[in-house]
Design an enzyme around this catalytic site. Structure first.
Site, PDB file in Angstrom:
ATOM      1  N   LYS A   1       0.829  -1.205   0.000  1.00 26.42           N
ATOM      2  CA  LYS A   1       0.000   0.000   0.000  1.00 26.42           C
ATOM      3  C   LYS A   1       0.863   1.255   0.000  1.00 26.42           C
ATOM      4  O   LYS A   1       0.663   2.167  -0.804  1.00 26.42           O
ATOM      5  CB  LYS A   1      -0.924  -0.034   1.230  1.00 26.42           C
ATOM      6  CG  LYS A   1      -1.916   1.124   1.287  1.00 26.42           C
ATOM      7  CD  LYS A   1      -2.657   1.170   2.628  1.00 26.42           C
ATOM      8  CE  LYS A   1      -3.726   0.124   2.762  1.00 26.42           C
ATOM      9  NZ  LYS A   1      -4.992   0.517   2.090  1.00 26.42           N
TER      10      LYS A   1
ATOM     11  N   ARG B   1      -2.896   2.796   9.015  1.00 21.53           N
ATOM     12  CA  ARG B   1      -3.185   1.487   8.398  1.00 21.53           C
ATOM     13  C   ARG B   1      -1.928   0.646   8.294  1.00 21.53           C
ATOM     14  O   ARG B   1      -0.838   1.154   8.090  1.00 21.53           O
ATOM     15  CB  ARG B   1      -3.720   1.671   6.970  1.00 21.53           C
ATOM     16  CG  ARG B   1      -5.125   2.203   6.859  1.00 21.53           C
ATOM     17  CD  ARG B   1      -5.567   2.100   5.386  1.00 21.53           C
ATOM     18  NE  ARG B   1      -6.938   2.526   5.189  1.00 21.53           N
ATOM     19  CZ  ARG B   1      -7.314   3.763   4.879  1.00 21.53           C
ATOM     20  NH1 ARG B   1      -6.399   4.710   4.745  1.00 21.53           N
ATOM     21  NH2 ARG B   1      -8.581   4.061   4.716  1.00 21.53           N
TER      22      ARG B   1
ATOM     23  N   GLY C   1      -7.531  -8.411   5.564  1.00 23.18           N
ATOM     24  CA  GLY C   1      -8.272  -8.549   6.809  1.00 23.18           C
ATOM     25  C   GLY C   1      -7.447  -9.029   7.975  1.00 23.18           C
ATOM     26  O   GLY C   1      -7.956  -9.339   9.033  1.00 23.18           O
TER      27      GLY C   1
ATOM     28  N   MET D   1      -4.721  -7.347   9.272  1.00 28.76           N
ATOM     29  CA  MET D   1      -4.096  -6.313  10.081  1.00 28.76           C
ATOM     30  C   MET D   1      -5.127  -5.275  10.525  1.00 28.76           C
ATOM     31  O   MET D   1      -6.250  -5.238  10.048  1.00 28.76           O
ATOM     32  CB  MET D   1      -2.998  -5.642   9.252  1.00 28.76           C
ATOM     33  CG  MET D   1      -2.006  -6.628   8.668  1.00 28.76           C
ATOM     34  SD  MET D   1      -1.069  -7.475   9.956  1.00 28.76           S
ATOM     35  CE  MET D   1      -0.250  -6.065  10.670  1.00 28.76           C
TER      36      MET D   1
ATOM     37  N   ARG E   1      -3.868  -0.866  -7.187  1.00 28.63           N
ATOM     38  CA  ARG E   1      -3.111  -2.133  -7.187  1.00 28.63           C
ATOM     39  C   ARG E   1      -3.570  -2.937  -8.383  1.00 28.63           C
ATOM     40  O   ARG E   1      -4.615  -2.653  -8.983  1.00 28.63           O
ATOM     41  CB  ARG E   1      -3.348  -2.908  -5.899  1.00 28.63           C
ATOM     42  CG  ARG E   1      -4.809  -3.168  -5.621  1.00 28.63           C
ATOM     43  CD  ARG E   1      -4.967  -3.933  -4.314  1.00 28.63           C
ATOM     44  NE  ARG E   1      -6.374  -3.983  -3.949  1.00 28.63           N
ATOM     45  CZ  ARG E   1      -6.825  -4.454  -2.799  1.00 28.63           C
ATOM     46  NH1 ARG E   1      -5.967  -4.886  -1.888  1.00 28.63           N
ATOM     47  NH2 ARG E   1      -8.101  -4.510  -2.547  1.00 28.63           N
TER      48      ARG E   1
ATOM     49  N   HIS F   1      -6.097 -42.540  -7.282  1.00 26.07           N
ATOM     50  CA  HIS F   1      -6.276 -43.111  -8.617  1.00 26.07           C
ATOM     51  C   HIS F   1      -7.340 -42.334  -9.394  1.00 26.07           C
ATOM     52  O   HIS F   1      -7.129 -41.937 -10.546  1.00 26.07           O
ATOM     53  CB  HIS F   1      -6.679 -44.591  -8.480  1.00 26.07           C
ATOM     54  CG  HIS F   1      -6.935 -45.253  -9.796  1.00 26.07           C
ATOM     55  ND1 HIS F   1      -8.191 -45.341 -10.361  1.00 26.07           N
ATOM     56  CD2 HIS F   1      -6.088 -45.838 -10.677  1.00 26.07           C
ATOM     57  CE1 HIS F   1      -8.105 -45.966 -11.517  1.00 26.07           C
ATOM     58  NE2 HIS F   1      -6.838 -46.282 -11.739  1.00 26.07           N
TER      59      HIS F   1
ATOM     60  N   SER G   1      13.067 -40.544 -19.660  1.00 27.66           N
ATOM     61  CA  SER G   1      11.869 -39.798 -19.303  1.00 27.66           C
ATOM     62  C   SER G   1      11.732 -39.896 -17.788  1.00 27.66           C
ATOM     63  O   SER G   1      11.599 -40.993 -17.246  1.00 27.66           O
ATOM     64  CB  SER G   1      10.653 -40.380 -20.005  1.00 27.66           C
ATOM     65  OG  SER G   1       9.506 -39.658 -19.631  1.00 27.66           O
TER      66      SER G   1
ATOM     67  N   CYS H   1       7.435 -37.219 -17.704  1.00 28.67           N
ATOM     68  CA  CYS H   1       6.069 -37.634 -18.005  1.00 28.67           C
ATOM     69  C   CYS H   1       5.244 -37.840 -16.745  1.00 28.67           C
ATOM     70  O   CYS H   1       4.231 -38.500 -16.770  1.00 28.67           O
ATOM     71  CB  CYS H   1       6.079 -38.893 -18.854  1.00 28.67           C
ATOM     72  SG  CYS H   1       6.832 -40.305 -18.043  1.00 28.67           S
TER      73      CYS H   1
ATOM     74  N   TYR I   1      11.685 -31.844 -23.171  1.00 33.20           N
ATOM     75  CA  TYR I   1      10.230 -31.703 -23.230  1.00 33.20           C
ATOM     76  C   TYR I   1       9.589 -32.104 -21.906  1.00 33.20           C
ATOM     77  O   TYR I   1      10.213 -32.773 -21.086  1.00 33.20           O
ATOM     78  CB  TYR I   1       9.643 -32.559 -24.365  1.00 33.20           C
ATOM     79  CG  TYR I   1       9.725 -34.045 -24.131  1.00 33.20           C
ATOM     80  CD1 TYR I   1       8.726 -34.723 -23.413  1.00 33.20           C
ATOM     81  CD2 TYR I   1      10.793 -34.787 -24.609  1.00 33.20           C
ATOM     82  CE1 TYR I   1       8.809 -36.087 -23.187  1.00 33.20           C
ATOM     83  CE2 TYR I   1      10.890 -36.148 -24.387  1.00 33.20           C
ATOM     84  CZ  TYR I   1       9.892 -36.797 -23.679  1.00 33.20           C
ATOM     85  OH  TYR I   1       9.975 -38.133 -23.430  1.00 33.20           O
TER      86      TYR I   1
END
Lengths: 959, 959
Positions: free
Chosen positions: A95, A165, A174, A176, A420, A536, A845, A912, A932
């Site tokens: 802020k 603040r 919420g 602080m 922001r 699974h 892989s 993979c 990859y």
């Protein structure tokens, strides 16, 4: 609930409401995505955005950023000059940094100053005392504010009031504490009466005492609320606003008395004493339980501390020439390029959330059905609106991102209170990124980086219509996104039967097993009572792109009675339910869903991503259908084609079981001979679908007992089908059962002990490749041997496979098909000895699922009893099956890659595991230098985007 | 069976018989140990001995060893001069090297030459052709032999006959082919008649044709045998020796005819052609199936090749002034310093093995009951005997080890045919090593190194009396050494009951589980039908030092009928059996056993070992009894005290189950409160037994379901005891069951999710330590937290434990007891992140069992279906649970140690897996720099010795 909590909650609700309306106007709002982005990710995004700002923002802030004064503790801002800048979030909090930045941009911000986060630590170190030099600096800064505002702190006639603040580096909504209207006392309130009227002054005073009493002095909130209620009762009115100035004056006296009687000391009259008290309270609040818990949950370090923002008060509630509002610089739901927001005349934030008045649209594009007929800010206060438009454009251009802003108009003058980056839906994020790149606000690289890759997932699935009515009966884990509506079935067979009969079904199981694959495929979605995000059901459903809600513990499923009970509700087979795989909700009946439209922006963004990324993206697919789907999503090959799923189809499971029950290799070969033509035709389909692209086929991996029936009934049935004895089938099953199947007789160990199985598979692959190649289609088969732990396993199986390939090539008249042969690296020992293993492999892989399970000693199926607890308690920050554990498992991947290439520099490297579809993991794999990643079809776009972001980050790191 | 096979088998049997008699004279022979030493180990031992010889042997051989002529292919030896030496085993093979060495020492060896191993490779490369230059060198060497012997190859009057034998670098008994009497033909046989008589000459000729036909020409052996049988039938005699010279002359003619009709070519008459044929046959035999299989089994490389030894024949069967014999320079069974052997007058090896005559003792100390009255060589041929004594002393001094020698006396002249290190029992090995060090033949370091550490295991257990009659009914795996006699019981409860009633029992189970621990402890030994060398039964039995035969598949156990069937035999509960855990034999009835005596030599050797070693040796012990036992064996602390075994005692299992079934932490704590005093008293006992020494206590490790009953009956019983519902117990059991318990909810994960369990245990340990310390006994408790995968787990549990310790210390009036806190490193991730984990640990103990299971993906309990196949097929050389896999798992140990010390240099490092009792692994751990190994009590001496050997080897490597 305390006032503080209520306020912040209400504030959040208001924002949400604004976004929701934005969505209601156009497409359904999908705020889930934006909310999902964890604080960590948000922090990252912010930090990368900070970089842009740091590089391009105005001279004043750049200078400040470049030479931060490390001894400075208090940063002034006001009237176009600021000591800080947006680049200094670590010192000023989010802020404070943005207030400084806006001020430097010449935007009207009420003047004030920020006490740096460093003081927060000092405050704790000194046992809760503010250092004297900080107090001195604060007073100096305060004097500048007084001068600018023409007011004086504690002045009887022209009193300066301030807000105090908190503001941490990362957003902690919420968490602080805040104090408004500070500076009021018996003397200054009279001054305020002169300036703004008596009622206003005493209402402000009353709120101040209440807030200060709660936040700073620790008075139970209900003490004040009760007196307020009494006052209204006495008066016979319902609303606070019905109280007169006199009523409020009396109430203030009561409040002051309450404070004194409770604390034993009078309410502080000295505004400076008030100020020190409030500042210290903010610092103390950093250590309160809520804040500590929130930090643990979101990986925010305790040491960061919070800053304190002290800012001159401005009021939107001083009369009809006053207003307050919030806005987004573009539509946060659709991404459309319209200034979008709402406001209230003569109001403060608190009045808006009180819900008495309906907020009005700031302009026509912001109008919704709810706000029919309400005048816009554009019409009511054209001057202020014009100024606001000028400012929002300036801010967006400066921050190079869609902004979420708060403003107050005091007696016609516009003040900006906050700016922001605005939260947005995934669809909006894509649209905004592409638009901004086209507007040349940002580069294409930046556009690619400013969309959260993981949010793409939801863009590809149908979702519940946010506006639809629904009756939620239970909630499970959001295991695979999307929504599904269908009749309840309790078995995979029933699912298939109903679907054949034209029904749409949702498969409900306690948990699923490989035998349920076909039923899962047939169903619209899957709902299980047991199992976690990596059970699974969850893994397979994600692979299929099928909606799944897992681990819904509230379901009491009774297979025998063909029904389930949820709370008091009984749901029978055939009843319709709707499940939402993005929220985990289970709903009764049909709930409307919406199908996402992948607009031009999406394609455009993905094209840019493809041009930027270096990592290739393949898919995990076991069928031609999945292969085609994935190709449509941009897959550049198959990284994992599992052969075992094919084994469960009804026409082959019998032969598979025959093969398993075979007593010798001759009868095993006979059974395998029946499977050969079936497998060959499977592979032909896949090779055709993937024409020209590589296809990695993994040879049989799971332990054989997975293919055998488990229940008495099924065992009897199978024995009948195979014309075998029940006792024999049972004996085989028992001999195959294992204590730890994960570490048992599976993968290449099956290949070594029953060589004929892999020989059949290699033959099927090679023959299929020859057939398809003969059609003139380019095939690039890659044969992958799983679970290798020792180079000797691979060397033997490779030789065996090479022999079969040579045989087939000879039989087929010297076909040019030349499958390459490689291995999974999924056993820790394989990663450790990758240099030796690479001597026998054309490619690696990484099977990071199993690698994680073994090296972390974490059975995915069993971790549900403790892993959630671990994450909740902050022992580990991420589920290692969702994002790869870079600290531990990542070492094995890096080591495996380095050592593999040390003996074989041209080794092709891929991954993979499920991690191939997780953006954070994809970025890690890019740094390791893999060629990859491979993921389920629906995750391919996500991986493409993450790969592009990784490339940009790597370039930045180098450049 | 071919002659060749029979011969070598018979020869081995004769050797065995000699050793057996040696044992019968004194203590029971324990040849098992010597046989057990694998070829690999033997090779190593030889190589270290070579080093000694290389350093100390005579000048001639040293020169040869120092400058081997790499182009030389044929190495002559004879008359005190040799081209080779004992140091050249790689070039000359074992036999050739020793023949050269003996020759150089001036010992009478029939002259000859060795064709080097390099020619073996050349022979294959040239497609089975001997290089011409090798042939030329052979003829040159042959000429020297002729000259020395005064004979000529192929000479009609004074023919030279030679033997042609294989000789590889490593001993490959019975694997290679041999041809004797080569050089005989129709002409030379007549010359031999002149020299040695007609019968002798034709008998030799007949044998030569038969051997050559078999080995070189590949004639089926039975062709000759049948004709020999016919000849005896025609003559009406039974024995070969009853055939006259004329009979043999006729038989030779028949044999020559047989060869010609079978091969289509006449038997080679030219002695040189015979020689080339035999040499090539030896080289070919390197590639025969038997040899290839043996090499694969014993890790002998194909490339090593074999050498060929061609040596002038000498005959022990030319008359009564001839003899042949074998001897050991010390008693191979007891190690006593007596020259020990047997011989036969007028005989050749083959005659001895024919079993017609009883071999005679060479001297009085070699006399056994069997040889009562037979004259000794010492008396019969005093001159030759005196020479033999001179030679054996020379050889022993030279080789600095007990020798196994073969000799032949031809017409009064002694010839040495072979010398090599003699195989010996473990007891003999110890005695000989100590004696030789005292005689200053070797240093104490060498003495420590020349005993195979793993052979010590059998010295500590009772064993089957070798001479006892026995009826072996089945054979399983020799899972834990020793012998046990007792009544069969089929349940752990029954075992305990019977033992309480004064019986001795053998527990027979299909397989054992943690619930059987007490029954196992009560039994004399354990026999299981299922499970491998590392099954639960095997591991626990070894830990207890209890005899165990595991995986005896032939047993069909019927618990319901309280009996088992083995082949045709039915054994009922109560029947007596004997099991031999060193051989795996299961025997009916009582078989006599002998209890070993640990003589002074053993203690002496161990004292030397202790002085040399740097690695400390602790023990794994869970009870004061085991702790005391291990202390007696020299343990220097407890490296692993498992707390879960304590939980199975009848007085506590109920409380344990109550704790598990507890629904909340309050009732869990109530149940734990009952366990606290019991655990405390357990620990008190152990601390007292280990006064002054460190004791590492591992907190609860196994998953909780291990403590719950599994069968319906047991579940009902437990529900009754706990006054709980059967359904409730079953539901709990089901909720705890896991797919892969190894990777599930156990170890520190229990500590994290149920903190009260570890708190109770830490309290019990600390309180016990305080109590014992107050008695004036020094206690050194170390608290070990298992299964840590992530530093955060340890950091949290450490803090928790430290709090409990502080509480107890305060309660006990500020006791000085200060337990250290450390962790197991058994999860691969823990090894990889050891640097971070070490920040929270005072010590690491590598749990190499689990580390192997996880990093190798090898579940010990499930590996039985494929691991034996892997070892058999040579895919891996050692069972990684027996000797640590240095290539893979060893990396994790090394890495864990290095990284751990990188952040905490004073970190204490140990290992408490089964590998702590394996000599090869112990040596590896020494190189890694661990502080200690911990093993089961009976393995402590073995580990002490191995640790000393490791220290010597390291010094050698450095020096």
């Amino acid at each position: 609930m305390t006032a503080r909590k209520r306020t912040s909650k209400k504030k959040a609700a208001r924002k949400k409401a604004v976004r929701k309306k934005a969505g209601a106007r156009g497409k359904a709002a999908r705020k889930g995505a934006a909310k999902k982005a964890s604080t960590k990710k948000a922090a990252k995004k912010r930090s990368s955005r900070r970089k842009f700002v740091g590089a391009k923002a105005g001279a004043s802030s750049r200078a400040a950023a470049a030479t931060p004064d490390s001894s400075r503790r208090v940063y002034f801002f006001g009237n176009g000059r600021a000591d800080g800048s947006a680049a200094m979030k670590e010192v000023l909090g989010g802020k404070g940094a943005n207030l400084a930045e806006m001020t430097s941009l010449g935007i009207p911000v009420p003047p004030g100053f920020t006490i740096s986060t460093a003081v927060c630590a000092q405050y704790s170190e000194r046992g809760g005392k503010l250092p004297a030099e900080v107090k001195a600096d604060v007073l100096t800064a305060l004097a500048k504010v007084e001068q600018l505002m023409g007011l004086r702190f504690g002045d009887a006639e022209k009193p300066l009031l301030v807000s105090v603040r908190s503001g941490a580096r990362a957003s902690m909504p919420g968490m602080m504490d805040t104090v408004l209207n500070l500076g009021l006392n018996r003397v200054t309130v009279e001054g305020l009466c002169q300036l703004a009227g008596e009622r206003f002054a005493f209402d402000s005073y009353r709120r101040f005492i209440q807030m200060y009493g709660d936040v700073v002095l620790g008075l139970p909130h209900d003490r004040f609320e009760q007196r307020l209620e009494n006052a209204k009762l006495r008066k016979g009115v319902e609303l606070d606003t019905d109280l007169t100035a006199a009523d409020l004056r009396a109430l203030v006296a009561e409040f002051l008395e309450t404070v004194e009687s409770h604390t034993g000391r009078p309410f502080p009259e000295d505004p400076k004493e008030q100020l020190w008290g409030a500042v210290e309270a903010v610092f103390r609040s950093w250590q309160n339980n809520r804040a500590v818990a929130y930090r643990r949950l979101h990986n925010i370090e305790d040491a960061w501390g919070t800053a304190v923002n002290v800012q001159s008060m401005v009021f939107g509630n001083m009369g009809d020439d006053c207003a307050t509002g919030v806005a987004f610089t573009r539509n946060p739901s659709t991404g459309e390029r319209n200034f979008y927001g709402e406001y209230l005349i003569n109001a403060q934030g608190e009045d808006v959330v009180a819900g008495v008045r309906t907020p009005q649209p700031i302009n026509e594009p912001s109008r919704t059905p709810d706000t029919e007929g309400l005048p816009t800010l554009e019409r009511e206060m054209p001057q202020a609106y014009k100024e606001l438009v000028r400012i929002y454009k300036r801010l967006e251009k400066h921050y190079r991102d869609m902004q979420d802003i708060e403003f107050t108009i005091q007696r016609g003058k516009l003040w900006m209170l906050q700016t922001r980056s605005g939260k947005r839906t995934a669809a909006a994020a894509v649209q905004i990124a592409v638009d901004m790149a086209k507007e040349r606000l940002i580069s294409r690289e930046e556009a690619v980086c400013c969309v959260d890759a993981s949010s793409l997932d939801q863009l590809l699935h149908p979702t519940i219509d946010r506006n639809a009515d629904r009756q939620v009966i239970a909630r499970g884990l959001p295991a695979s996104p999307g929504a599904a509506v269908g009749r309840v079935v309790f078995s995979a067979e029933e699912a298939e039967a109903q679907v054949r009969a034209g029904e749409k079904v949702v498969l409900v199981r306690v948990e699923t097993s490989p035998e349920d694959i076909l039923g899962m495929h047939a169903s619209e979605g899957v709902l299980t009572a047991k199992g976690g995000m990596t059970s699974h059901a969850a893994v397979v459903a994600r692979g299929m792109g099928k909606c799944c809600v897992a681990g819904c513990g509230a379901l009491a499923i009774d297979y025998a009675a063909d029904q389930m009970r949820v709370g008091g509700v009984v749901i029978k087979a055939g009843d319709v339910i709707t499940i939402d795989g993005s929220s985990g909700e289970v709903m009764l009946g049909v709930v409307d869903t919406v199908t996402p439209e992948l607009g031009g922006a999406f394609s455009e963004l993905m094209t840019w991503a493809d041009r930027i990324r270096k990592l290739r993206v393949r898919t995990n697919a076991d069928t031609p259908q999945d292969a085609e789907l994935a190709r449509g999503f941009g897959a550049e090959g198959i990284g994992l084609c599992r052969t075992e799923h094919m084994f469960f189809e009804p026409d082959r499971i019998l032969a598979v079981r025959e093969m398993i029950l075979a007593g010798d290799s001759a009868s095993r070969e006979a059974a395998l001979a029946k499977l050969l033509p079936i497998q060959r035709s499977d592979f032909e389909g896949i090779f055709r679908a993937m024409a020209g692209l590589p296809v990695t086929v993994r040879l049989l991996d799971p332990p054989l007992h997975e293919f055998l029936p488990k229940t008495d009934k099924d065992i009897a049935a199978v024995a009948g089908e195979l014309r075998s004895e029940v006792a024999e089938v049972r004996a085989k099953l028992e001999s195959l059962m294992e204590f730890n199947p994960m570490l048992g007789h599976r993968g290449c160990r099956l290949g070594v002990t029953f060589p004929e199985i892999y020989r059949m598979q290699v033959r099927a692959i090679t023959e299929a490749a020859c057939v398809v190649a003969a059609e003139g289609i380019k095939v690039k088969p890659e044969i992958m041997i799983p679970l290798v732990a020792h180079a000797a396993e691979l060397s033997r199986l490779r030789a065996d496979a090479a022999q079969v390939i040579a045989d087939v090539r000879r039989e087929r008249g010297g076909s040019r098909v030349r499958p390459s042969i490689g291995t999974m690296i999924e056993v820790p020992r394989a990663a450790l000895t990758a240099d030796i293993i690479a001597e026998h492999a054309d490619f690696f892989s990484f099977g990071t699922n199993d690698l994680t399970q073994m090296a972390y000693a974490l059975s995915r199926d069993d971790a549900g009893n403790f892993l959630p607890h671990y994450i909740e308690e902050g022992i580990i920050s991420d589920d290692p099956f969702v994002s790869i554990d870079e600290e531990g498992i990542g070492q094995l991947v890096r080591l495996g890659a380095e050592r593999g290439r040390s003996t074989r520099p041209d080794l092709k490297l891929g991954i993979c595991g499920e991690h191939g579809g997780d953006p954070k993991s994809v970025k890690f794999f890019a740094t390791v230098g893999l060629d990859y990643v491979s993921c389920s079809p629906y995750r391919v776009p996500l991986a493409r985007l993450a790969a592009a972001q990784a490339a940009v980050e790597q370039d930045e790191a180098v450049g």
